[in-house]
Design a protein around this motif. Structure first.
Motif, PDB file in Angstrom:
ATOM      1  N   ARG A 165       0.833  -1.209   0.000  1.00 43.48           N
ATOM      2  CA  ARG A 165       0.000   0.000   0.000  1.00 43.48           C
ATOM      3  C   ARG A 165       0.864   1.255   0.000  1.00 43.48           C
ATOM      4  N   ASP A 166       1.921   1.272   0.815  1.00 43.41           N
ATOM      5  CA  ASP A 166       2.780   2.463   0.859  1.00 43.41           C
ATOM      6  C   ASP A 166       3.482   2.684  -0.477  1.00 43.41           C
ATOM      7  N   ARG A 167       3.922   1.598  -1.111  1.00 44.89           N
ATOM      8  CA  ARG A 167       4.580   1.754  -2.407  1.00 44.89           C
ATOM      9  C   ARG A 167       3.576   2.197  -3.467  1.00 44.89           C
ATOM     10  N   MET A 168       2.371   1.702  -3.360  1.00 42.22           N
ATOM     11  CA  MET A 168       1.337   2.099  -4.308  1.00 42.22           C
ATOM     12  C   MET A 168       1.008   3.576  -4.156  1.00 42.22           C
ATOM     13  N   LEU A 169       0.939   4.050  -2.912  1.00 36.96           N
ATOM     14  CA  LEU A 169       0.585   5.448  -2.667  1.00 36.96           C
ATOM     15  C   LEU A 169       1.745   6.397  -2.938  1.00 36.96           C
ATOM     16  N   SER A 170       2.931   5.865  -3.292  1.00 38.64           N
ATOM     17  CA  SER A 170       4.015   6.749  -3.691  1.00 38.64           C
ATOM     18  C   SER A 170       3.749   7.357  -5.061  1.00 38.64           C
ATOM     19  N   VAL A 171       2.889   6.724  -5.854  1.00 35.32           N
ATOM     20  CA  VAL A 171       2.546   7.264  -7.172  1.00 35.32           C
ATOM     21  C   VAL A 171       1.049   7.515  -7.330  1.00 35.32           C
ATOM     22  N   VAL A 172       0.249   6.995  -6.422  1.00 39.35           N
ATOM     23  CA  VAL A 172      -1.205   7.185  -6.473  1.00 39.35           C
ATOM     24  C   VAL A 172      -1.612   8.151  -5.377  1.00 39.35           C
ATOM     25  N   ALA A 173      -2.441   9.125  -5.727  1.00 40.97           N
ATOM     26  CA  ALA A 173      -2.904  10.102  -4.741  1.00 40.97           C
ATOM     27  C   ALA A 173      -3.953   9.479  -3.832  1.00 40.97           C
ATOM     28  N   HIS A 174      -4.109  10.069  -2.645  1.00 41.13           N
ATOM     29  CA  HIS A 174      -5.153   9.600  -1.739  1.00 41.13           C
ATOM     30  C   HIS A 174      -6.532   9.842  -2.329  1.00 41.13           C
ATOM     31  N   ILE A 175      -6.723  11.002  -2.947  1.00 43.19           N
ATOM     32  CA  ILE A 175      -8.018  11.371  -3.544  1.00 43.19           C
ATOM     33  C   ILE A 175      -7.748  12.066  -4.876  1.00 43.19           C
ATOM     34  N   GLU A 176      -8.579  11.789  -5.869  1.00 42.63           N
ATOM     35  CA  GLU A 176      -8.487  12.454  -7.163  1.00 42.63           C
ATOM     36  C   GLU A 176      -9.826  13.092  -7.508  1.00 42.63           C
ATOM     37  N   ILE A 177      -9.765  14.299  -8.068  1.00 45.20           N
ATOM     38  CA  ILE A 177     -10.957  15.044  -8.498  1.00 45.20           C
ATOM     39  C   ILE A 177     -10.848  15.237 -10.006  1.00 45.20           C
TER      40      ILE A 177
ATOM     41  N   ASP B 102      11.354   4.385  -9.655  1.00 45.87           N
ATOM     42  CA  ASP B 102      11.059   3.005  -9.259  1.00 45.87           C
ATOM     43  C   ASP B 102      10.244   3.058  -7.973  1.00 45.87           C
ATOM     44  N   SER B 103       8.929   2.883  -8.114  1.00 45.58           N
ATOM     45  CA  SER B 103       8.035   2.934  -6.951  1.00 45.58           C
ATOM     46  C   SER B 103       7.986   1.609  -6.210  1.00 45.58           C
ATOM     47  N   GLY B 104       8.474   0.533  -6.846  1.00 44.96           N
ATOM     48  CA  GLY B 104       8.395  -0.785  -6.240  1.00 44.96           C
ATOM     49  C   GLY B 104       7.102  -1.496  -6.544  1.00 44.96           C
ATOM     50  N   HIS B 105       6.224  -0.882  -7.352  1.00 43.20           N
ATOM     51  CA  HIS B 105       4.954  -1.497  -7.734  1.00 43.20           C
ATOM     52  C   HIS B 105       4.952  -1.654  -9.251  1.00 43.20           C
ATOM     53  N   TYR B 106       4.953  -2.892  -9.713  1.00 40.57           N
ATOM     54  CA  TYR B 106       5.149  -3.172 -11.132  1.00 40.57           C
ATOM     55  C   TYR B 106       4.062  -2.534 -12.003  1.00 40.57           C
ATOM     56  N   GLU B 107       2.835  -2.515 -11.520  1.00 37.51           N
ATOM     57  CA  GLU B 107       1.730  -1.986 -12.327  1.00 37.51           C
ATOM     58  C   GLU B 107       1.991  -0.558 -12.769  1.00 37.51           C
ATOM     59  N   TYR B 108       2.607   0.235 -11.898  1.00 34.58           N
ATOM     60  CA  TYR B 108       2.866   1.639 -12.221  1.00 34.58           C
ATOM     61  C   TYR B 108       4.242   1.825 -12.859  1.00 34.58           C
ATOM     62  N   ASP B 109       5.210   1.049 -12.412  1.00 35.00           N
ATOM     63  CA  ASP B 109       6.549   1.179 -12.994  1.00 35.00           C
ATOM     64  C   ASP B 109       6.587   0.755 -14.456  1.00 35.00           C
ATOM     65  N   SER B 110       5.615  -0.056 -14.888  1.00 35.93           N
ATOM     66  CA  SER B 110       5.614  -0.553 -16.264  1.00 35.93           C
ATOM     67  C   SER B 110       4.682   0.230 -17.192  1.00 35.93           C
ATOM     68  N   THR B 111       3.904   1.171 -16.642  1.00 32.77           N
ATOM     69  CA  THR B 111       2.927   1.869 -17.491  1.00 32.77           C
ATOM     70  C   THR B 111       2.924   3.384 -17.342  1.00 32.77           C
ATOM     71  N   LEU B 112       3.530   3.924 -16.302  1.00 32.09           N
ATOM     72  CA  LEU B 112       3.384   5.348 -16.019  1.00 32.09           C
ATOM     73  C   LEU B 112       4.551   6.159 -16.590  1.00 32.09           C
ATOM     74  N   ALA B 113       4.186   7.274 -17.224  1.00 30.28           N
ATOM     75  CA  ALA B 113       5.176   8.236 -17.719  1.00 30.28           C
ATOM     76  C   ALA B 113       4.720   9.631 -17.300  1.00 30.28           C
ATOM     77  N   MET B 114       5.674  10.464 -16.883  1.00 26.51           N
ATOM     78  CA  MET B 114       5.351  11.802 -16.411  1.00 26.51           C
ATOM     79  C   MET B 114       6.084  12.850 -17.229  1.00 26.51           C
ATOM     80  N   LEU B 115       5.387  13.932 -17.525  1.00 29.49           N
ATOM     81  CA  LEU B 115       5.996  15.070 -18.199  1.00 29.49           C
ATOM     82  C   LEU B 115       5.397  16.340 -17.621  1.00 29.49           C
ATOM     83  N   HIS B 116       5.962  17.488 -18.005  1.00 26.24           N
ATOM     84  CA  HIS B 116       5.469  18.756 -17.471  1.00 26.24           C
ATOM     85  C   HIS B 116       4.048  18.997 -17.961  1.00 26.24           C
TER      86      HIS B 116
END
Length: 418
Positions: free
Chosen positions: A59-71, A198-212
């Motif tokens: 859960r902690d590794r997942m929340l390193s890239v996932v917000a607690h709440i999204e609007i 590297d968040s330690g969670h494969y689902e996000y490390d294999s699909t997520l890309a960030m840009l400005h």
């Protein structure tokens, strides 16, 4: 202070034992029952603590890239008034941080290799408020996302699958194409990899890309952020805070918390934990009901004592109370011993497991195979209290029938051959 004789006799029968061969055997069976209860309780505490530890780590590794709440808006378009939404969200006393974002699905290509990705446009200055990214990513990588330079940060597994490193170019293919006289042509943009995470969670490390976020607005032709990510004081209150925000925010907006985004995973973990609790409780039940055979043999051995007590005026309820005390004492001692043993191992499992691995030259959780390379443990009162109560209840229930049979002993029949 005078102790009731039922309690005194019950305790005396519990610790009596080795004067005769028969009493010694009864004492042995009683000790086995006590040991079984202790081991069952300890096993329950250790297993559930380890499961809680694994759940907390993931859960902690997942929340390193996932917000607690999204609007976000129902259609997934740009927010109508992101500044007002940000201000209204920050007014909630539980909200610690807020950051706008853009979330779009796209393709990333490198040569002939092409991968689907979730592209997230972020504000590098505000992103650390809502994500527990490591310090290196906060201080170095995110600062490389400069608007207009079209830099991109990739998950470690995504970068590995594309075969790119920091400084390599990748091609971002937008989902909506550009209409030309020759037909619809996909819109391509050359990006530069400025870092990986590297968040330690494969689902996000294999699909997520960030840009400005400004670069994302240009590439995907958006007028502003598509959503706002929030970080709250207590992550376990995310659902309640989301419901409160739904009634206080202006406009037609959707609010989702982290428990709903990963609902199936957490449901599976809770089901597994519940099944383990039931299975291991059967171990405690088997040990507790060994008390039945112990008390039956004790009643048979103490028939003369029961008859003498009845002739002296002891009531059937008092006789029953004596043997209930004897069985309950075994249950209480076994439960407390298991509680101490289980907590001692659960609280020191980070020391015990490495020592066992070193002694046997083995690795229980190899780093190259498992997400978590150490054995975590998180003892929780919500698990330990039910375990203790159930163990005591099973031990008490197991004493009822033998104690009732003892109260039905006929003094004349018991003393006939004495």
């Amino acid at each position: 202070m005078q102790i009731p004789y039922e309690l005194a006799l019950g305790w005396r029968y519990t610790r009596a034992g080795r004067a005769t061969r028969r009493n010694g055997f009864i004492s042995f069976i009683s000790g086995v029952s006590m040991l079984g209860i202790a081991l069952g309780v300890a096993a329950l505490i250790i297993v559930l603590s380890v499961m809680n530890g694994f759940q907390k780590e993931v859960r902690d590794r997942m929340l390193s890239v996932v917000a607690h709440i999204e609007i976000f808006t129902p259609q997934g378009d740009a927010l109508p008034d992101p500044s007002r939404t940000l201000q209204e969200a920050r007014r909630h006393p539980e909200v610690l941080g807020a950051a706008p974002f853009i979330a779009v699905q796209a393709l990333l290509a490198r040569g002939e290799t092409m991968k689907g990705a979730i592209v997230r446009g972020i504000d590098p200055q505000r992103e650390p408020e809502v994500a527990d990214l490591d310090s290196a990513l906060k201080q170095e990588v995110l600062q490389r996302l400069v608007p207009g330079q079209f830099g991109i940060v990739l998950g470690a597994d995504l970068a590995r699958s594309l075969g790119v490193r920091t400084g390599d170019p990748v091609t971002l293919i937008a989902p909506s194409g550009q209409v030309t006289p020759a037909g619809v042509v996909p819109r391509l943009k050359q990006m530069t990899v400025v870092g990986t995470f590297d968040s330690g969670h494969y689902e996000y490390d294999s699909t997520l890309a960030m840009l400005h976020m400004e670069d994302a607005q240009r590439i995907f032709r958006l007028e502003g952020p598509t959503g706002i990510r929030l970080r709250i004081r207590d992550l376990h209150q995310a659902r309640e805070v989301a419901q409160q925000l739904a009634g206080s925010l202006s406009g037609d907006l959707l609010i989702s918390d982290w428990t709903r985004q990963n609902k199936s995973w957490f449901a599976a973990v809770q089901l597994e934990k519940r099944m383990m609790f039931i299975i291991l409780t059967l171990i405690v039940a088997v040990a507790a009901f060994n008390l039945v055979s112990t008390l039956v043999m004790t009643v048979t051995d103490k028939r003369a004592d029961i008859a003498i007590l009845r002739t002296l005026g002891a009531s059937p309820a008092s006789i029953m109370g004596i043997f209930v005390v004897q069985g309950a004492m075994v249950g209480v001692i076994g439960t407390l011993a298991g509680l101490v043993l289980g907590l001692a191992i659960a609280c020191n499992i980070d020391v015990i497991v490495p020592a066992i691995e070193q002694a046997f030259h083995a690795s229980f959780l190899p780093k190259d195979i498992y997400l978590i390379s150490r054995m975590p443990s998180d003892p929780q009162q919500g698990d330990i209290l039910p375990i203790t109560l159930i163990s005591l209840l099973l031990a008490f229930v197991a004493t009822l029938y033998p104690s009732w049979r003892a109260s039905r002993v006929n003094p004349a029949e018991a003393l006939r051959y004495e």
